[in-house]
Write a protein that holds these residues in place. Structure first.
Motif, PDB file in Angstrom:
ATOM      1  N   LEU A 136      48.319   3.242 -68.464  1.00  0.00           N
ATOM      2  CA  LEU A 136      47.686   4.091 -67.460  1.00  0.00           C
ATOM      3  C   LEU A 136      46.394   3.447 -66.952  1.00  0.00           C
ATOM      4  O   LEU A 136      46.109   3.475 -65.750  1.00  0.00           O
ATOM      5  CB  LEU A 136      47.390   5.477 -68.039  1.00  0.00           C
ATOM      6  N   SER A 137      45.626   2.858 -67.842  1.00  0.00           N
ATOM      7  CA  SER A 137      44.366   2.219 -67.450  1.00  0.00           C
ATOM      8  C   SER A 137      44.592   1.130 -66.414  1.00  0.00           C
ATOM      9  O   SER A 137      43.838   1.019 -65.430  1.00  0.00           O
ATOM     10  CB  SER A 137      43.667   1.617 -68.676  1.00  0.00           C
ATOM     11  N   LEU A 138      45.618   0.318 -66.621  1.00  0.00           N
ATOM     12  CA  LEU A 138      45.890  -0.770 -65.681  1.00  0.00           C
ATOM     13  C   LEU A 138      46.262  -0.227 -64.303  1.00  0.00           C
ATOM     14  O   LEU A 138      45.894  -0.808 -63.273  1.00  0.00           O
ATOM     15  CB  LEU A 138      46.992  -1.669 -66.231  1.00  0.00           C
ATOM     16  N   ARG A 139      46.959   0.886 -64.274  1.00  0.00           N
ATOM     17  CA  ARG A 139      47.292   1.501 -62.983  1.00  0.00           C
ATOM     18  C   ARG A 139      46.038   2.025 -62.286  1.00  0.00           C
ATOM     19  O   ARG A 139      45.869   1.871 -61.070  1.00  0.00           O
ATOM     20  CB  ARG A 139      48.323   2.610 -63.169  1.00  0.00           C
ATOM     21  N   VAL A 140      45.175   2.645 -63.064  1.00  0.00           N
ATOM     22  CA  VAL A 140      43.930   3.156 -62.482  1.00  0.00           C
ATOM     23  C   VAL A 140      43.067   2.006 -61.972  1.00  0.00           C
ATOM     24  O   VAL A 140      42.507   2.074 -60.869  1.00  0.00           O
ATOM     25  CB  VAL A 140      43.161   3.995 -63.520  1.00  0.00           C
ATOM     26  N   LEU A 141      42.965   0.929 -62.733  1.00  0.00           N
ATOM     27  CA  LEU A 141      42.166  -0.223 -62.314  1.00  0.00           C
ATOM     28  C   LEU A 141      42.726  -0.842 -61.029  1.00  0.00           C
ATOM     29  O   LEU A 141      41.967  -1.297 -60.166  1.00  0.00           O
ATOM     30  CB  LEU A 141      42.130  -1.272 -63.429  1.00  0.00           C
ATOM     31  N   ARG A 142      44.035  -0.844 -60.904  1.00  0.00           N
ATOM     32  CA  ARG A 142      44.650  -1.371 -59.681  1.00  0.00           C
ATOM     33  C   ARG A 142      44.251  -0.518 -58.468  1.00  0.00           C
ATOM     34  O   ARG A 142      43.879  -1.051 -57.411  1.00  0.00           O
ATOM     35  CB  ARG A 142      46.172  -1.392 -59.841  1.00  0.00           C
ATOM     36  N   VAL A 143      44.332   0.799 -58.627  1.00  0.00           N
ATOM     37  CA  VAL A 143      43.971   1.689 -57.523  1.00  0.00           C
ATOM     38  C   VAL A 143      42.478   1.562 -57.194  1.00  0.00           C
ATOM     39  O   VAL A 143      42.080   1.605 -56.024  1.00  0.00           O
ATOM     40  CB  VAL A 143      44.343   3.141 -57.866  1.00  0.00           C
ATOM     41  N   MET A 144      41.660   1.378 -58.213  1.00  0.00           N
ATOM     42  CA  MET A 144      40.223   1.210 -57.986  1.00  0.00           C
ATOM     43  C   MET A 144      39.946  -0.037 -57.137  1.00  0.00           C
ATOM     44  O   MET A 144      39.096  -0.014 -56.241  1.00  0.00           O
ATOM     45  CB  MET A 144      39.491   1.110 -59.328  1.00  0.00           C
ATOM     46  N   ALA A 145      40.647  -1.139 -57.444  1.00  0.00           N
ATOM     47  CA  ALA A 145      40.459  -2.365 -56.658  1.00  0.00           C
ATOM     48  C   ALA A 145      40.841  -2.133 -55.202  1.00  0.00           C
ATOM     49  O   ALA A 145      40.129  -2.546 -54.272  1.00  0.00           O
ATOM     50  CB  ALA A 145      41.281  -3.499 -57.269  1.00  0.00           C
ATOM     51  N   ILE A 146      41.966  -1.467 -54.986  1.00  0.00           N
ATOM     52  CA  ILE A 146      42.416  -1.169 -53.622  1.00  0.00           C
ATOM     53  C   ILE A 146      41.380  -0.313 -52.898  1.00  0.00           C
ATOM     54  O   ILE A 146      41.107  -0.515 -51.710  1.00  0.00           O
ATOM     55  CB  ILE A 146      43.791  -0.471 -53.662  1.00  0.00           C
ATOM     56  N   SER A 147      40.765   0.615 -53.622  1.00  0.00           N
ATOM     57  CA  SER A 147      39.782   1.505 -52.995  1.00  0.00           C
ATOM     58  C   SER A 147      38.567   0.751 -52.479  1.00  0.00           C
ATOM     59  O   SER A 147      37.884   1.216 -51.557  1.00  0.00           O
ATOM     60  CB  SER A 147      39.331   2.576 -53.996  1.00  0.00           C
TER      61      SER A 147
END
Length: 308
Positions: A136-147
């Motif tokens: 889950l953390s890796l998915r959140v970090l991916r979305v954070m980068a996109i943001s």
């Protein structure tokens, strides 16, 4: 001010294909929360209440044992995993200006095989939950980068070795025993005011309250348990990494009201970059000098110990 709740169902752990536009929308919501308060609740992540309950139950079974049975698993006794293991009540002061925190903890920071566990069931449930939190953390970090308009993988490159010896990402099971108000020291809390050190933190709470977050206006606001959600917050290294764009907020856990004998439990997954990864401001600025994640975490931990 309330901490926002965001629906993560479009990119939950069971969703293997997602449209770019959905990631952009999720990113916009996360960015708003992380720049305004530094905390957010995610619902429909794919981590089920049953998984959380199982991890908490096996942890509580350990914490309720006599001290002599927990002592062999104390932290700082495992040569390859310094922070793995049990931490007794009042032995930590996350706010060094206060007496020791009224909590116990058990840290799981590695998948290494050369450490001891309280039981095979404890090991299996803890490592299984650790892996789910990692995903889950890796998915959140991916979305954070996109943001932030960055390459989607930019934060993921720094977290390749979660669970290995060169990464200090830690699953911490926390148990707050009943409080005898007559024995509480002046200024003592269940967990003193602090911010987290690494990238992000995932927090799963039991029903008992007490967690508070310091808002930008300087007021503490409650961060209660919302069933079916995970509370996620920005940590200090991520704030530095993003040139203070994302906020790492101070938080604490208060004592229960006088006469309240309830216990409190939570599971906190502290995400950190790989020790040797060089952290530079992702906007290209020089607001903060480059530092490896390992050196930064060592500095923060040693600074805390030096204040005690």
């Amino acid at each position: 001010m309330n901490i926002p709740v965001i629906d993560f169902s479009l990119y939950n752990l069971g969703e293997n294909s997602v449209l770019d536009e959905h990631l952009v929308d999720l990113g916009r919501q996360l960015k708003s929360s992380f720049t305004e308060i530094g905390f957010v609740y995610l619902k429909n992540t794919g981590i089920t209440p049953e998984e959380v309950e199982q991890a908490m139950d096996i942890s509580k079974t350990f914490f309720l044992q006599p001290v002599e049975l927990k002592f062999p698993f104390r932290s700082k006794t495992f040569s390859h995993c310094r922070y793995h293991g049990w931490i007794s009540s009042e032995s930590e002061s996350l706010n060094p200006d206060r007496p020791g925190d009224l909590k116990e903890a058990f840290n799981v920071e590695t998948f290494c095989n050369d450490i001891h566990w309280p039981s095979p069931v404890f090991k299996d449930r803890q490592l299984s939950f650790y892996q789910r939190c990692r995903e889950l953390s890796l998915r959140v970090l991916r979305v954070m980068a996109i943001s932030l308009g960055l390459e989607p993988e930019v934060f993921l490159h720094a977290h390749r070795h979660i669970g290995g010896e060169k990464n200090r990402t830690t699953l911490r099971s926390l148990y707050y025993p009943p409080v005898n108000s007559e024995l509480v020291k002046e200024g003592q809390l269940r967990c003193g005011e602090h911010s987290d050190y690494g990238s992000i933190t995932l927090v799963f709470q039991g029903q008992a309250g007490g967690l508070q977050v310091l808002s930008p206006s300087g007021e503490y606001i409650p961060a209660p348990c919302i069933p079916g959600t995970v509370l996620i917050n920005i940590a200090d290294l991520m704030q530095r990494w993003t040139s203070d764009h994302f906020i790492s907020a101070i938080h604490r856990v208060l004592l229960p009201p006088a006469g309240d004998s309830n216990t409190r439990q939570s599971l906190a997954f502290f995400v950190a970059p790989d020790d040797d990864y060089l952290i530079t401001c992702c906007d290209g600025s020089t607001k903060y000098p480059a530092v490896t994640a390992g050196d930064y975490l060592n500095y923060r931990i040693n600074d805390l110990l030096g204040k005690k």
